[in-house]
Design a protein around this motif. Structure first.
Motif, PDB file in Angstrom:
ATOM      1  N   TYR A 129     -30.918 -48.982 117.820  1.00  0.00           N
ATOM      2  CA  TYR A 129     -30.323 -47.664 117.583  1.00  0.00           C
ATOM      3  C   TYR A 129     -29.335 -47.683 116.424  1.00  0.00           C
ATOM      4  CZ  TYR A 129     -32.217 -46.768 122.226  1.00  0.00           C
ATOM      5  OH  TYR A 129     -33.054 -46.651 123.303  1.00  0.00           O
ATOM      6  N   GLY A 130     -29.010 -48.870 115.926  1.00  0.00           N
ATOM      7  CA  GLY A 130     -28.012 -48.951 114.885  1.00  0.00           C
ATOM      8  C   GLY A 130     -26.634 -48.609 115.422  1.00  0.00           C
ATOM      9  N   ALA A 131     -25.712 -48.322 114.518  1.00  0.00           N
ATOM     10  CA  ALA A 131     -24.351 -47.941 114.900  1.00  0.00           C
ATOM     11  C   ALA A 131     -23.725 -47.204 113.724  1.00  0.00           C
ATOM     12  CB  ALA A 131     -23.523 -49.170 115.268  1.00  0.00           C
ATOM     13  N   SER A 132     -23.367 -45.952 113.956  1.00  0.00           N
ATOM     14  CA  SER A 132     -22.754 -45.173 112.889  1.00  0.00           C
ATOM     15  C   SER A 132     -21.891 -44.073 113.492  1.00  0.00           C
ATOM     16  CB  SER A 132     -23.830 -44.552 111.980  1.00  0.00           C
ATOM     17  OG  SER A 132     -24.390 -43.400 112.581  1.00  0.00           O
ATOM     18  N   PHE A 133     -21.131 -43.397 112.645  1.00  0.00           N
ATOM     19  CA  PHE A 133     -20.251 -42.326 113.119  1.00  0.00           C
ATOM     20  C   PHE A 133     -21.058 -41.112 113.573  1.00  0.00           C
ATOM     21  CE2 PHE A 133     -21.061 -41.346 108.718  1.00  0.00           C
ATOM     22  CZ  PHE A 133     -21.126 -39.959 108.660  1.00  0.00           C
ATOM     23  N   ARG A 134     -22.347 -41.059 113.264  1.00  0.00           N
ATOM     24  CA  ARG A 134     -23.196 -39.946 113.650  1.00  0.00           C
ATOM     25  C   ARG A 134     -23.886 -40.170 114.993  1.00  0.00           C
ATOM     26  NH1 ARG A 134     -27.364 -39.253 109.059  1.00  0.00           N
ATOM     27  NH2 ARG A 134     -27.904 -37.413 110.318  1.00  0.00           N
ATOM     28  N   ASP A 135     -23.602 -41.268 115.651  1.00  0.00           N
ATOM     29  CA  ASP A 135     -24.291 -41.605 116.900  1.00  0.00           C
ATOM     30  C   ASP A 135     -23.951 -40.625 118.018  1.00  0.00           C
ATOM     31  OD1 ASP A 135     -25.392 -43.765 115.670  1.00  0.00           O
ATOM     32  OD2 ASP A 135     -24.033 -45.244 116.561  1.00  0.00           O
ATOM     33  N   PRO A 136     -24.905 -40.394 118.936  1.00  0.00           N
ATOM     34  CA  PRO A 136     -24.587 -39.609 120.139  1.00  0.00           C
ATOM     35  C   PRO A 136     -23.742 -40.442 121.090  1.00  0.00           C
ATOM     36  CG  PRO A 136     -26.798 -40.480 120.286  1.00  0.00           C
ATOM     37  CD  PRO A 136     -26.306 -40.820 118.902  1.00  0.00           C
ATOM     38  N   ALA A 137     -23.180 -39.788 122.090  1.00  0.00           N
ATOM     39  CA  ALA A 137     -22.362 -40.526 123.056  1.00  0.00           C
ATOM     40  C   ALA A 137     -23.196 -41.534 123.830  1.00  0.00           C
ATOM     41  CB  ALA A 137     -21.688 -39.548 124.023  1.00  0.00           C
ATOM     42  N   VAL A 138     -24.454 -41.175 124.123  1.00  0.00           N
ATOM     43  CA  VAL A 138     -25.351 -42.042 124.880  1.00  0.00           C
ATOM     44  C   VAL A 138     -26.739 -41.983 124.246  1.00  0.00           C
ATOM     45  CG1 VAL A 138     -26.392 -42.507 127.131  1.00  0.00           C
ATOM     46  CG2 VAL A 138     -24.055 -41.621 127.013  1.00  0.00           C
ATOM     47  N   PHE A 139     -27.343 -43.146 124.048  1.00  0.00           N
ATOM     48  CA  PHE A 139     -28.694 -43.217 123.497  1.00  0.00           C
ATOM     49  C   PHE A 139     -29.726 -43.225 124.621  1.00  0.00           C
ATOM     50  CE2 PHE A 139     -26.289 -45.247 120.032  1.00  0.00           C
ATOM     51  CZ  PHE A 139     -26.838 -44.635 118.914  1.00  0.00           C
ATOM     52  N   THR A 140     -30.787 -42.456 124.463  1.00  0.00           N
ATOM     53  CA  THR A 140     -31.958 -42.586 125.319  1.00  0.00           C
ATOM     54  C   THR A 140     -33.051 -43.295 124.523  1.00  0.00           C
ATOM     55  OG1 THR A 140     -33.049 -40.519 124.667  1.00  0.00           O
ATOM     56  CG2 THR A 140     -31.359 -40.383 126.414  1.00  0.00           C
ATOM     57  N   GLU A 141     -34.121 -43.663 125.198  1.00  0.00           N
ATOM     58  CA  GLU A 141     -35.205 -44.387 124.530  1.00  0.00           C
ATOM     59  C   GLU A 141     -35.852 -43.566 123.418  1.00  0.00           C
ATOM     60  OE1 GLU A 141     -34.837 -46.306 128.577  1.00  0.00           O
ATOM     61  OE2 GLU A 141     -34.730 -44.274 127.758  1.00  0.00           O
ATOM     62  N   ASP A 142     -35.693 -42.251 123.458  1.00  0.00           N
ATOM     63  CA  ASP A 142     -36.317 -41.393 122.454  1.00  0.00           C
ATOM     64  C   ASP A 142     -35.410 -41.096 121.258  1.00  0.00           C
ATOM     65  OD1 ASP A 142     -38.633 -41.152 124.039  1.00  0.00           O
ATOM     66  OD2 ASP A 142     -37.684 -39.572 125.233  1.00  0.00           O
ATOM     67  N   THR A 143     -34.185 -41.607 121.284  1.00  0.00           N
ATOM     68  CA  THR A 143     -33.242 -41.353 120.194  1.00  0.00           C
ATOM     69  C   THR A 143     -33.585 -42.206 118.978  1.00  0.00           C
ATOM     70  OG1 THR A 143     -31.510 -40.979 121.852  1.00  0.00           O
ATOM     71  CG2 THR A 143     -30.814 -41.229 119.570  1.00  0.00           C
ATOM     72  N   GLU A 144     -33.626 -41.578 117.828  1.00  0.00           N
ATOM     73  CA  GLU A 144     -33.874 -42.299 116.582  1.00  0.00           C
ATOM     74  C   GLU A 144     -32.546 -42.746 115.971  1.00  0.00           C
ATOM     75  OE1 GLU A 144     -36.742 -43.129 115.268  1.00  0.00           O
ATOM     76  OE2 GLU A 144     -37.962 -42.102 116.792  1.00  0.00           O
ATOM     77  N   PRO A 145     -32.534 -43.887 115.248  1.00  0.00           N
ATOM     78  CA  PRO A 145     -31.303 -44.315 114.574  1.00  0.00           C
ATOM     79  C   PRO A 145     -30.822 -43.261 113.590  1.00  0.00           C
ATOM     80  CG  PRO A 145     -32.961 -46.059 114.544  1.00  0.00           C
ATOM     81  CD  PRO A 145     -33.647 -44.829 115.035  1.00  0.00           C
ATOM     82  N   ARG A 146     -29.513 -43.026 113.566  1.00  0.00           N
ATOM     83  CA  ARG A 146     -28.955 -42.040 112.646  1.00  0.00           C
ATOM     84  C   ARG A 146     -28.794 -42.609 111.230  1.00  0.00           C
ATOM     85  NH1 ARG A 146     -29.832 -39.565 116.953  1.00  0.00           N
ATOM     86  NH2 ARG A 146     -28.569 -37.795 117.656  1.00  0.00           N
ATOM     87  N   GLU A 147     -28.624 -43.909 111.158  1.00  0.00           N
ATOM     88  CA  GLU A 147     -28.474 -44.584 109.874  1.00  0.00           C
ATOM     89  C   GLU A 147     -29.308 -45.864 109.901  1.00  0.00           C
ATOM     90  OE1 GLU A 147     -26.746 -43.506 107.339  1.00  0.00           O
ATOM     91  OE2 GLU A 147     -25.497 -41.913 108.205  1.00  0.00           O
ATOM     92  N   VAL A 148     -29.780 -46.295 108.735  1.00  0.00           N
ATOM     93  CA  VAL A 148     -30.470 -47.578 108.658  1.00  0.00           C
ATOM     94  C   VAL A 148     -29.445 -48.678 108.902  1.00  0.00           C
ATOM     95  CG1 VAL A 148     -31.751 -49.154 107.178  1.00  0.00           C
ATOM     96  CG2 VAL A 148     -32.164 -46.688 107.029  1.00  0.00           C
ATOM     97  N   PRO A 149     -29.656 -49.550 109.888  1.00  0.00           N
ATOM     98  CA  PRO A 149     -28.671 -50.595 110.184  1.00  0.00           C
ATOM     99  C   PRO A 149     -28.466 -51.508 108.975  1.00  0.00           C
ATOM    100  CG  PRO A 149     -30.294 -50.415 111.941  1.00  0.00           C
ATOM    101  CD  PRO A 149     -30.804 -49.591 110.805  1.00  0.00           C
ATOM    102  N   ARG A 150     -27.241 -51.962 108.798  1.00  0.00           N
ATOM    103  CA  ARG A 150     -26.982 -52.886 107.696  1.00  0.00           C
ATOM    104  C   ARG A 150     -27.063 -54.336 108.156  1.00  0.00           C
ATOM    105  NH1 ARG A 150     -20.469 -53.000 106.467  1.00  0.00           N
ATOM    106  NH2 ARG A 150     -19.736 -53.011 108.630  1.00  0.00           N
ATOM    107  N   GLY A 151     -27.056 -54.563 109.477  1.00  0.00           N
ATOM    108  CA  GLY A 151     -27.134 -55.918 110.014  1.00  0.00           C
ATOM    109  C   GLY A 151     -28.558 -56.445 110.004  1.00  0.00           C
TER     110      GLY A 151
END
Length: 347
Positions: A129-151
């Motif tokens: 799911y990545g990690a960004s300031f645009r993330d929802p409070a809780v991710f479900t399996e259908d949630t797409e990453p908001r940003e391309v992860p840098r890790g």
């Protein structure tokens, strides 16, 4: 109940997770043969798990999986050879990507050609799911990453899952299960993140106190085993309900937080030899919480909560703690004794 696979191939048996699940499956009724595949020999701490079981260990990289699957008529593949952090002794980040991305691609190519295969279980991560300031409070399996992860690890996970999606389209007859694990924790868990959290002082990102979730390693093993022995197609978040903040985790572990500006930690991560990675920095900035409703409903199993899992970890990792319950009790007694002495002198 779905028919249990007769022949099972487990990748990544040189490490605890793979060795433990391979040894466990070898004892289950209906499973006739378990083959462990790994390019490295079993680590000393897991040798007994394999030696005391009937697991057949093949030391070869994932390119050899095609021959093993075809020759032995493998019916289930459990892909656990996914590296979550680079090991400088084993080639660093380059070797990690080779194992995670290229190795998975080669394994799935072999699985695609295996007429005997009926079940595929793949270790993934909530890092998808990545990690960004645009993330929802809780991710479900259908949630797409908001940003391309840098890790690097998170990007590897996205590649791995894309390969599995392609495999599902080509082999719809195979039950494919993808398990997105939160970071492992527990008495026997040993990860880069946990080693970081058990330092006497833990560098954190200044001004941030993210929410974190963990999954107890014993519960993770239970879910993997059920995925192999039963039929659970789909993608599932695997985590303990509830959260602990990073400051709570550090405090409960008896460590001391050392807030540092994010840029300084990023410089350390950029060297590739630091104690922290970009994946961990993003987690320490934004946190990550996932919903496990689908997992509980489909498997009929509820992992222990994140606070309970973390408490089990703390009970077995007191070494190096600067602040322990005993020291707090001693300090409290000393403080009370001082108050009593002062009162006595005043009287």
């Amino acid at each position: 109940m779905a028919t249990r696979p007769e022949v099972v191939l487990v990748t990544g048996v040189s490490r605890f997770l793979g060795a433990r699940i391979a040894a466990t499956l070898a004892t289950r009724t209906g499973v006739g043969r378990v083959i462990g595949l790994d390019s490295f020999p079993p680590q000393p701490e897991v040798e007994h798990l394999l030696a005391d079981s009937s697991v057949e260990v093949v030391q070869a990289d994932l390119r050899a999986s095609g021959e093993v699957i075809a020759d032995l008529g493998v019916e289930a593949v459990v892909h656990l050879a996914v590296v979550s952090s680079p090991d400088q002794a084993r080639g660093g980040r380059a070797a990690m990507k080779e194992q995670n991305v290229i190795g998975t691609m080669q394994l799935l190519a072999a699985c695609q050609q295996a007429a005997s295969l009926r079940r595929l279980v793949v270790r993934s991560s909530t890092a998808a799911y990545g990690a960004s300031f645009r993330d929802p409070a809780v991710f479900t399996e259908d949630t797409e990453p908001r940003e391309v992860p840098r890790g690097g690890y998170a990007r590897d996970i996205l590649d791995i899952e894309s390969y599995v999606r392609g495999f599902r389209r080509r082999r719809p007859d195979v039950t494919a299960t993808v398990l997105r694990f939160a970071p492992f924790i527990g008495a026997s868990a040993e990860t880069a993140l946990l080693r970081y959290l058990t330092r006497p002082t833990v560098p954190t990102v200044l001004g941030r106190d993210p929410r974190m979730q963990f999954v107890h390693v014993d519960d993770a093993l239970e879910i993997i085993e059920r995925s192999v022995l039963e039929s659970h197609p789909g993608t599932f978040n695997v985590a303990g309900a509830g959260v602990v903040t990073l400051s709570q985790a550090i405090r409960r572990a008896g460590r001391i937080a050392l807030p540092i500006v994010e840029q300084a930690l990023a410089v350390s991560a950029a060297t590739g030899r630091g104690l922290i990675s970009n994946d961990q920095i993003d987690l320490f900035v934004h946190g990550r919480v996932v919903d496990t409703t689908r997992l509980v409903r489909e498997f009929g199993f509820t992992p222990r909560s994140t606070p309970d899992a973390f408490a089990d970890f703390v009970r077995t990792h007191q070494t190096g703690a600067l602040v322990t319950p005993e020291r707090l009790a001693a300090a409290e007694r000393s403080f009370l004794d001082m108050i009593q002495r002062v009162r006595a002198e005043v009287r």
